[in-house]
Design an enzyme around this catalytic site. Sequence first.
Site, mmCIF file in Angstrom:
data_model
loop_
_atom_site.group_PDB
_atom_site.id
_atom_site.type_symbol
_atom_site.label_atom_id
_atom_site.label_comp_id
_atom_site.label_asym_id
_atom_site.label_seq_id
_atom_site.Cartn_x
_atom_site.Cartn_y
_atom_site.Cartn_z
ATOM 1 N N TYR A 191 86.230 48.318 48.682
ATOM 2 C CA TYR A 191 85.849 49.705 48.398
ATOM 3 C C TYR A 191 87.066 50.629 48.434
ATOM 4 O O TYR A 191 87.328 51.393 47.510
ATOM 5 C CB TYR A 191 84.806 50.186 49.421
ATOM 6 C CG TYR A 191 84.488 51.655 49.281
ATOM 7 C CD1 TYR A 191 83.524 52.088 48.373
ATOM 8 C CD2 TYR A 191 85.172 52.616 50.023
ATOM 9 C CE1 TYR A 191 83.247 53.431 48.208
ATOM 10 C CE2 TYR A 191 84.901 53.962 49.862
ATOM 11 C CZ TYR A 191 83.942 54.365 48.959
ATOM 12 O OH TYR A 191 83.686 55.707 48.793
ATOM 13 N N HIS A 192 87.810 50.561 49.514
ATOM 14 C CA HIS A 192 88.918 51.500 49.696
ATOM 15 C C HIS A 192 90.110 51.165 48.807
ATOM 16 O O HIS A 192 90.973 52.011 48.587
ATOM 17 C CB HIS A 192 89.332 51.527 51.172
ATOM 18 C CG HIS A 192 88.194 51.927 52.072
ATOM 19 N ND1 HIS A 192 87.389 50.993 52.672
ATOM 20 C CD2 HIS A 192 87.720 53.138 52.424
ATOM 21 C CE1 HIS A 192 86.460 51.622 53.383
ATOM 22 N NE2 HIS A 192 86.639 52.914 53.252
ATOM 23 N N LYS B 240 101.309 63.834 57.256
ATOM 24 C CA LYS B 240 99.912 63.523 57.553
ATOM 25 C C LYS B 240 99.702 63.680 59.057
ATOM 26 O O LYS B 240 99.899 62.742 59.835
ATOM 27 C CB LYS B 240 99.586 62.084 57.143
ATOM 28 C CG LYS B 240 99.542 61.837 55.656
ATOM 29 C CD LYS B 240 98.273 62.358 55.021
ATOM 30 C CE LYS B 240 97.053 61.659 55.562
ATOM 31 N NZ LYS B 240 95.807 62.258 54.995
ATOM 32 N N TYR C 266 75.454 56.366 55.171
ATOM 33 C CA TYR C 266 76.629 56.358 56.045
ATOM 34 C C TYR C 266 76.630 57.661 56.839
ATOM 35 O O TYR C 266 76.751 58.748 56.267
ATOM 36 C CB TYR C 266 77.880 56.238 55.182
ATOM 37 C CG TYR C 266 79.189 56.156 55.925
ATOM 38 C CD1 TYR C 266 79.393 55.212 56.920
ATOM 39 C CD2 TYR C 266 80.247 57.015 55.606
ATOM 40 C CE1 TYR C 266 80.596 55.119 57.578
ATOM 41 C CE2 TYR C 266 81.457 56.933 56.257
ATOM 42 C CZ TYR C 266 81.630 55.987 57.247
ATOM 43 O OH TYR C 266 82.831 55.902 57.904
ATOM 44 N N HIS D 266 93.692 58.440 55.360
ATOM 45 C CA HIS D 266 93.469 58.432 53.915
ATOM 46 C C HIS D 266 94.656 59.116 53.246
ATOM 47 O O HIS D 266 94.687 60.335 53.071
ATOM 48 C CB HIS D 266 92.159 59.149 53.565
ATOM 49 C CG HIS D 266 90.952 58.349 53.916
ATOM 50 N ND1 HIS D 266 90.431 58.319 55.185
ATOM 51 C CD2 HIS D 266 90.161 57.528 53.171
ATOM 52 C CE1 HIS D 266 89.367 57.529 55.206
ATOM 53 N NE2 HIS D 266 89.184 57.033 54.001
ATOM 54 N N ASP E 88 94.069 61.017 60.492
ATOM 55 C CA ASP E 88 93.568 60.824 59.131
ATOM 56 C C ASP E 88 94.480 59.857 58.379
ATOM 57 O O ASP E 88 95.618 60.177 58.071
ATOM 58 C CB ASP E 88 93.504 62.174 58.421
ATOM 59 C CG ASP E 88 93.233 62.045 56.930
ATOM 60 O OD1 ASP E 88 92.587 61.055 56.540
ATOM 61 O OD2 ASP E 88 93.662 62.928 56.168
#
Length: 678
Positions: free
Chosen positions: A175-176, A546, A13, A552, A550
């Site tokens: 995945y996340h 935040k 990646y 996440h 971003d």
Amino acid sequence: MPDRDRPWVMRTYAGHSSASASNALYRRNLDKGQTGLSVAFDLPTQTGYDPDHELARGEVGKVGVPISHIGDVRQLFDGIPLATMNTSMTINATAMWLLALYQVAAEEQALADGTDPAEAVRALSGTTQNDIIKEYLSRGTYAFPPAPSLRLITDMIAYTVSSMPKWNPINICSYHLQEAGATPVQEVAYALSTAVAVLDAVRDSGQVPPDRFPDVVARISFFVNAGVRFVEEMCKMRAFVRLWDELTRERYGVTDEKARRFRYGVQVNSLGLTEAQPENNVQRIVLEMLAVTLSKDARARAVQLPAWNEALGLPRPWDQQWSLRIQQVLAFESDLLEHDDLFEGSKVVEAKVAEIVEGARAEMARVSDLGGAVAAVESGYMKSALVASHSARRARIESGEDVVVGVNRFESTEPNPLTADLDTAIQSVDADVESRAAAAVREWRDERDADPARREAADQALQRLRAEAASDANLFEASLECARAGITTGEWAGVLRQQFGEYRAPTGVSGSVGVGEINDELAVVREAVRAASAELGERLRLLVGKPGLDGHSNGAEQVAVRARDAGFEVVYQGIRLTPAEIVAAAVAEDVHCVGLSVLSGSHMALVPAVLDGLREAGAGDVPVIVGGIIPESDERALRELGVAAVFTPKDFGLTAMMGQIVEVIRAARRVDSPISHM
């Protein structure tokens, strides 16, 4: 020698700084034996902004490559034949746009080579991630509300099945979900519930004839996570295989076993990589890779591994090479690919698989009862469940129930030669990447619009996109016209934002449980919060912000939940806020501390903007703390600018962090007699 199975596709990646820098990296990786590309796009590209947009500040080229128009894509894949390459693109909200650019670049390569562009398009193989449901739950790079986002996915699937038959138009991406705290049962259940939402939408759209629907099912792929509990993770993959076969056969009537095959790629877990003793991450990565390669009946089709130093910052090419070599040693030196499934008939494995299958079926039924995956997103159910699971996991680590070597046990260590110079142990992005990209996209638009013919073509392309977005037409052809006309990422997404509107997903914080039982450490911190509140005459208020793009938000959510458990009044408005919006909220809520979470590497641009904004608003005495993946040199710089405290992944004790925040507030407000704690 025995016959060997063909190895999985090996990827890294990668992407950063610019299209030219990323192209050079890709070509080096391919020369080292990598067999596919995995493109990381920067956050402005993922969320549909050009590099000169206000929200792109500090984010350009940080976590991936910035792509603004067809010129960038030409440069990104220069010298890389797309018709024979297998390319994975981690792109979701703007997936249609990036695939349209990719197709146009492939057509141009074919024309330059004197071959048929249409055949080149039909030969394209690879994947666009394109799972928008998990973006609302974990990753945060959504751009539009759920319904129009699902429409874009449906249009892409319908287009690719007929025109790009080797392309996987979507990775259902669990995945996340694991990164956001999902248990194996939740990961399987929520991913398959997303698949149901997507397949139902395609079926009900009428764009694919019923006799072609097995082709749709055959092109659905998954992108999963594999953690260090590799036996459980391997059983999870076997559960995925069993449930997917059952679902596609019973719900959609697919009789072709090949079309029902569970096809997945994997990036092994990054959540468990530690900043403390980062050399331990190598063995973690190896164990996680075994979870998705040992079991032949549920083996990954493609694997990409993180680098040992990702908890420290951006990996260097050498670090990525090390991860690639891990795959190559397993595939080519070991005898793994010479044998049938190693676990067939194992009672232990069968029992664990059955447990996960049963739990996932029950959780899928709950999601279905709520109206399906989209409704479970909009209601906040799935997000709250993930935040609660993540909170429970963090609590187990803090209590020592879950052992993390080098973090909460076996902490003594010899000096690490790999990190002797932290500033050179990771790759840095040139400071002028953003200004160059912003200038380049302005120049692209200016040159395009200075030519009357090109300007007219661009205007007509945007008009078509706008008109068809207001109808029920498939938007892929309009997107192709935009790509050929030199439209930019921000212009394409801007038209769709005007039509579809903006959206802010539920944070999951208000409906989430915290640590549960109040332990001694938390009790002391709660008393410290109570006492400081009493001395100040008001309850301590913490704003968790935040800034930038971003998305996440897992760490920020856990901080918000633990702060609430510690007795703070918490102000948390979710992701994608400008520094000005954070300052305005801090002033309006009259908070005692501002906590900023930045994981994208944009802290040196965004944090000073918040500090300056607070001073200009007359709130310069409000302390600012920062958490994220922050190198030591940047930590020193932030403190010199006035940041009161910096927290990085090594600061895993959230309760201890709450105690430090109380002391930061006391120091800022000059409140004496601090209560001792910890």
